[in-house]
Design an enzyme around this catalytic site. Structure first.
Site, mmCIF file in Angstrom:
data_model
loop_
_atom_site.group_PDB
_atom_site.id
_atom_site.type_symbol
_atom_site.label_atom_id
_atom_site.label_comp_id
_atom_site.label_asym_id
_atom_site.label_seq_id
_atom_site.Cartn_x
_atom_site.Cartn_y
_atom_site.Cartn_z
ATOM 1 C CG ASP A 115 -14.684 -56.192 1.429
ATOM 2 O OD1 ASP A 115 -14.143 -56.718 0.438
ATOM 3 O OD2 ASP A 115 -14.502 -56.590 2.595
ATOM 4 C CG ASP B 219 -14.583 -62.869 1.313
ATOM 5 O OD1 ASP B 219 -15.119 -63.962 1.546
ATOM 6 O OD2 ASP B 219 -14.098 -62.567 0.207
ATOM 7 C CG ASP C 20 -13.875 -57.184 6.548
ATOM 8 O OD1 ASP C 20 -13.739 -57.062 5.315
ATOM 9 O OD2 ASP C 20 -13.419 -58.138 7.178
#
Length: 273
Positions: free
Chosen positions: A31, A33, A207
């Protein structure tokens, strides 16, 4: 509208703090961000930490190209952040995908006109809201106005309810509507059906709640998920922060380079006259 279901999540202590090793047989998915890059007050304000791009370049070479970014971002935005790299990408939560040959596969896009209009109208009425209109998704960010969470949810739910073929995602201070038939998990599985990813063990680090489908996908294929930061998760492993994940990536390259050297044949003795 389809509301994305809550996965069966483990508690904070449920994920292992020991991160899996990256080997020459790994298919690595990251991922962006909050994982590869630190979160920023505004999406456009993200900064790439020094050394990240060279590390990705080296890892991609070591993995024979089996490294992809899987993000909710737009494709052009990721390319701008990662320039001069041109990695395989899954963008807008899997609504677009660029393979290792550079081909961009776009899925059918729902009509998001009303959603974009309602989100834009709401943001015009309240300071601190920001609308992000993508090719196949609309995101309403409320990081600077957390007290408006319930109102943002209500508006996005109502607009999504009048739009067939979509689902509402809940992320970190963002509500996003995307096509219901795509996810980060489906994008990863599509990559895993193609070379150079096929036949490898997948690792995916993310996240946010939007990454849970990716964790479930890689673990269903015998791989491992890595949750970055706090929060309930189905991932088998946990990493404290994006900085800790970046350190893991740097260490992984060093470990793989050592493996290559260990496997290399011993040099012939230097001949002397």
């Amino acid at each position: 509208m389809h509301l994305s279901p809550s996965p069966s999540l483990s508690p904070l202590s449920g994920a292992s703090g020991r991160l899996p090793a990256i080997s020459a047989q790994t298919a690595l998915f990251l991922d962006f961000d909050g994982t590869l890059a630190d979160l920023a007050p505004e999406p456009d304000a993200v900064l790439i930490a020094p050394g990240v791009i060279p590390a990705l370049l080296r890892l991609s070479a070591q993995l024979d190209g089996a490294l992809a970014i899987v993000s909710g971002r737009r494709l052009a935005d990721l390319d701008a952040f990662l320039s001069p790299l041109q990695l395989p990408l899954a963008t807008e939560h899997g609504a677009q995908r660029r393979d290792t040959q550079g081909r961009v596969i776009s899925l059918a896009e729902p009509d998001l006109g009303e959603l974009a209009q309602r989100a834009t109208e709401l943001a015009a009425q309240h300071d601190g809201l920001r609308v992000e209109i993508k090719q196949a998704a609309v995101a309403l960010h409320y990081r600077h106005a957390p007290e408006l969470e319930a109102l943002c949810l209500q508006v996005m739910q109502e607009a999504a309810g009048r739009t067939p073929g979509v689902e509402l995602l809940r992320g970190k201070f963002v509500f996003e509507v995307k096509p219901a038939n795509v996810s980060k998990g489906s994008a990863i599985k599509a990559f895993m059906a193609e070379p150079p990813f096929s036949g490898r063990l997948p690792l995916f680090a993310g996240d946010d709640t939007t990454d849970e489908a990716g964790f479930a996908a890689v673990q269903s294929l015998g791989g491992e998920g890595i949750k970055v930061g706090e929060g309930a998760t189905v991932a088998h492993h946990r990493c404290a922060s994006p900085e800790a994940l970046r350190q893991w990536l740097h260490a992984a390259f060093g470990g793989m380079a050592k493996e290559d050297n260990d496997d290399a044949p011993a040099a012939a003795p230097e001949s002397r006259p």
